[in-house]
Design a protein around this motif. Structure first.
Motif, PDB file in Angstrom:
ATOM      1  N   VAL A   1      -3.718 108.279  12.245  1.00  0.00           N
ATOM      2  CA  VAL A   1      -2.527 108.458  11.278  1.00  0.00           C
ATOM      3  C   VAL A   1      -0.845 108.132  11.653  1.00  0.00           C
ATOM      4  O   VAL A   1      -0.299 107.658  11.176  1.00  0.00           O
ATOM      5  N   ALA A   2      -0.746 108.278  13.158  1.00  0.00           N
ATOM      6  CA  ALA A   2       0.413 107.967  13.415  1.00  0.00           C
ATOM      7  C   ALA A   2       0.520 106.581  13.786  1.00  0.00           C
ATOM      8  O   ALA A   2      -0.055 106.009  14.827  1.00  0.00           O
ATOM      9  N   LYS A   3       1.768 105.811  13.254  1.00  0.00           N
ATOM     10  CA  LYS A   3       1.807 104.489  13.322  1.00  0.00           C
ATOM     11  C   LYS A   3       2.504 104.183  14.772  1.00  0.00           C
ATOM     12  O   LYS A   3       2.728 102.895  15.226  1.00  0.00           O
ATOM     13  N   PHE A   4       3.146 105.152  15.455  1.00  0.00           N
ATOM     14  CA  PHE A   4       3.892 104.876  16.752  1.00  0.00           C
ATOM     15  C   PHE A   4       2.694 105.150  17.836  1.00  0.00           C
ATOM     16  O   PHE A   4       3.215 104.786  19.144  1.00  0.00           O
ATOM     17  N   LEU A   5       1.419 105.437  17.583  1.00  0.00           N
ATOM     18  CA  LEU A   5       0.419 105.230  18.655  1.00  0.00           C
ATOM     19  C   LEU A   5      -0.450 104.340  18.569  1.00  0.00           C
ATOM     20  O   LEU A   5      -0.603 103.792  17.297  1.00  0.00           O
ATOM     21  N   PRO A   6      -0.985 103.645  19.563  1.00  0.00           N
ATOM     22  CA  PRO A   6      -1.637 102.229  19.681  1.00  0.00           C
ATOM     23  C   PRO A   6      -2.910 102.419  18.938  1.00  0.00           C
ATOM     24  O   PRO A   6      -3.626 103.444  18.901  1.00  0.00           O
ATOM     25  N   ASP A   7      -3.597 101.332  18.313  1.00  0.00           N
ATOM     26  CA  ASP A   7      -4.784 101.221  17.896  1.00  0.00           C
ATOM     27  C   ASP A   7      -5.881 101.655  18.959  1.00  0.00           C
ATOM     28  O   ASP A   7      -5.900 100.608  19.796  1.00  0.00           O
ATOM     29  N   GLN A   8      -6.749 102.392  18.859  1.00  0.00           N
ATOM     30  CA  GLN A   8      -7.527 102.776  19.756  1.00  0.00           C
ATOM     31  C   GLN A   8      -9.155 102.180  19.703  1.00  0.00           C
ATOM     32  O   GLN A   8     -10.058 102.545  20.293  1.00  0.00           O
ATOM     33  N   GLY A   9      -9.483 101.874  18.407  1.00  0.00           N
ATOM     34  CA  GLY A   9     -10.555 101.051  18.103  1.00  0.00           C
ATOM     35  C   GLY A   9     -11.669 102.064  17.540  1.00  0.00           C
ATOM     36  O   GLY A   9     -11.252 103.127  16.875  1.00  0.00           O
TER      37      GLY A   9
ATOM     38  N   GLY B   1      -7.965 108.644  31.332  1.00  0.00           N
ATOM     39  CA  GLY B   1      -6.599 109.071  31.555  1.00  0.00           C
ATOM     40  C   GLY B   1      -5.492 108.035  31.263  1.00  0.00           C
ATOM     41  O   GLY B   1      -4.466 108.040  31.647  1.00  0.00           O
ATOM     42  N   SER B   2      -6.037 106.849  30.469  1.00  0.00           N
ATOM     43  CA  SER B   2      -5.433 105.673  30.226  1.00  0.00           C
ATOM     44  C   SER B   2      -4.594 105.932  28.660  1.00  0.00           C
ATOM     45  O   SER B   2      -3.884 104.832  28.383  1.00  0.00           O
ATOM     46  N   VAL B   3      -4.619 106.989  28.161  1.00  0.00           N
ATOM     47  CA  VAL B   3      -3.880 107.127  26.878  1.00  0.00           C
ATOM     48  C   VAL B   3      -2.560 107.505  27.024  1.00  0.00           C
ATOM     49  O   VAL B   3      -2.319 107.867  28.264  1.00  0.00           O
ATOM     50  N   HIS B   4      -1.982 107.468  26.077  1.00  0.00           N
ATOM     51  CA  HIS B   4      -0.408 108.071  25.964  1.00  0.00           C
ATOM     52  C   HIS B   4      -0.407 109.425  26.656  1.00  0.00           C
ATOM     53  O   HIS B   4      -1.415 110.224  26.098  1.00  0.00           O
ATOM     54  N   TYR B   5       0.508 109.816  27.374  1.00  0.00           N
ATOM     55  CA  TYR B   5       0.890 111.018  27.931  1.00  0.00           C
ATOM     56  C   TYR B   5      -0.249 111.296  29.267  1.00  0.00           C
ATOM     57  O   TYR B   5      -0.507 112.472  29.600  1.00  0.00           O
ATOM     58  N   GLY B   6      -1.220 110.417  29.356  1.00  0.00           N
ATOM     59  CA  GLY B   6      -1.828 110.346  30.728  1.00  0.00           C
ATOM     60  C   GLY B   6      -3.126 111.320  30.578  1.00  0.00           C
ATOM     61  O   GLY B   6      -3.651 111.758  29.523  1.00  0.00           O
ATOM     62  N   SER B   7      -3.441 111.778  31.802  1.00  0.00           N
ATOM     63  CA  SER B   7      -4.891 112.362  31.874  1.00  0.00           C
ATOM     64  C   SER B   7      -4.823 113.839  31.570  1.00  0.00           C
ATOM     65  O   SER B   7      -4.018 114.878  31.980  1.00  0.00           O
TER      66      SER B   7
END
Length: 292
Positions: free
Chosen positions: A137-145, A157-163
């Protein structure tokens, strides 16, 4: 400020550049907390919005006026997001502050105050599902497939905001280092919202009558929040959040992960959880009690 495709890296953790800058992140880690501040700390998708609503209603003695007329990011701003200095500088009286920052980044600033800290945690299976849907939904977050690809990144833990593991263990293992600390789980709010409201009101030293508790409970129920534009994020423009791809507030249930996880994915998470949380005494509710 758009910066929808920008990623900020700060102390080895990535943040969406739409909301964060190096200046805003430095501002947060050097923030001068006041003893009257109440800080909501969460890993994303762990009950942040819910606790913001609970605090608003407890402090207003169940009166929903503020909760229904002021966006949650204005009454409980995220400390590390670029707009927070203006909101906090203009605030009068006790402040509610929200943050997703890990303990290691915020501890130096918090240790110098008597600010109240409420840490909300949620079981990581439900967090991973909710976070995945939010990425869509959020266009400011990357496409994670695919969800499988996202889940692997989430566990690493490689997503935004970490582990998730580092975040939860970091805050809970240092709870005694914070003068006023309350630990609450998403699951206990879901199981007994009335009890959670009482717990929070006692912690804030803001006692409520039974009528006030009932009124607060009514307005911070999931169904009430889902229809409240001040918390359901329908105020956010389509170019920032694609509302056609889903709602910010989806189901709010415990155990929804069972509707998307494969058996193999569930076993994978169980193995990683057992390894990562071996040194933690935290216990989580993974499914609705009626289904266990």
């Amino acid at each position: 400020m758009s910066r929808l495709d920008v990623t900020e890296t700060f102390h080895s953790i990535t943040f969406p550049g739409h909301l964060h800058t190096q200046d805003s992140l430095n501002y947060a880690t050097n923030f001068k907390f006041q003893d009257t501040d109440t800080v909501i700390v969460t890993y994303p998708k762990s009950g942040t919005t819910w606790m913001q609503e609970i605090l608003s209603l407890v402090l207003s003695k169940g009166d929903p006026t503020i909760a229904q007329t002021q966006p949650n990011w204005a009454r409980a701003p995220w400390l590390e997001q670029y707009y927070s200095p203006d909101v906090l500088n203009a605030s009068k009286g006790p402040r509610i502050i929200t943050t997703h920052l890990p303990y290691r980044l915020l501890a130096p600033a918090l240790k110098q105050s008597k600010a109240k800290v409420i840490y909300v945690a949620r079981n990581l299976k439900d967090v991973s599902v909710s976070y995945y849907h939010f990425h869509n939904v959020a266009k400011f977050l990357p496409d994670q497939g695919t969800f499988s690809e996202f889940l692997n990144a989430f566990l690493e833990g490689s997503v935004h905001y970490g582990s998730w593991f580092d975040h939860v263990k970091g805050w809970t293992s240092h709870s005694k280092d914070i003068q006023n600390f309350l630990y609450v789980t998403y699951e206990e709010m879901w199981q007994d919202l009335h009890g959670a409201l009482q717990k929070v009101s006692r912690f804030l030293q803001c006692p409520l009558t039974e009528d006030e508790l009932i009124r607060a409970q009514k307005h911070c129920s999931f169904n009430s929040m889902k229809e409240n534009a001040m918390v359901n994020y329908t105020l956010i423009p389509q170019e920032i959040m694609d509302h056609s791809k889903g709602k910010f507030m989806r189901k709010g249930k415990v155990g929804d992960w069972k509707n998307i996880f494969t058996e193999e994915q569930s076993f994978l998470v169980d193995d990683v959880y057992s390894s990562q949380m071996a040194d933690s005494s935290l216990k989580f509710l993974w499914e609705c009690p009626a289904e266990i």
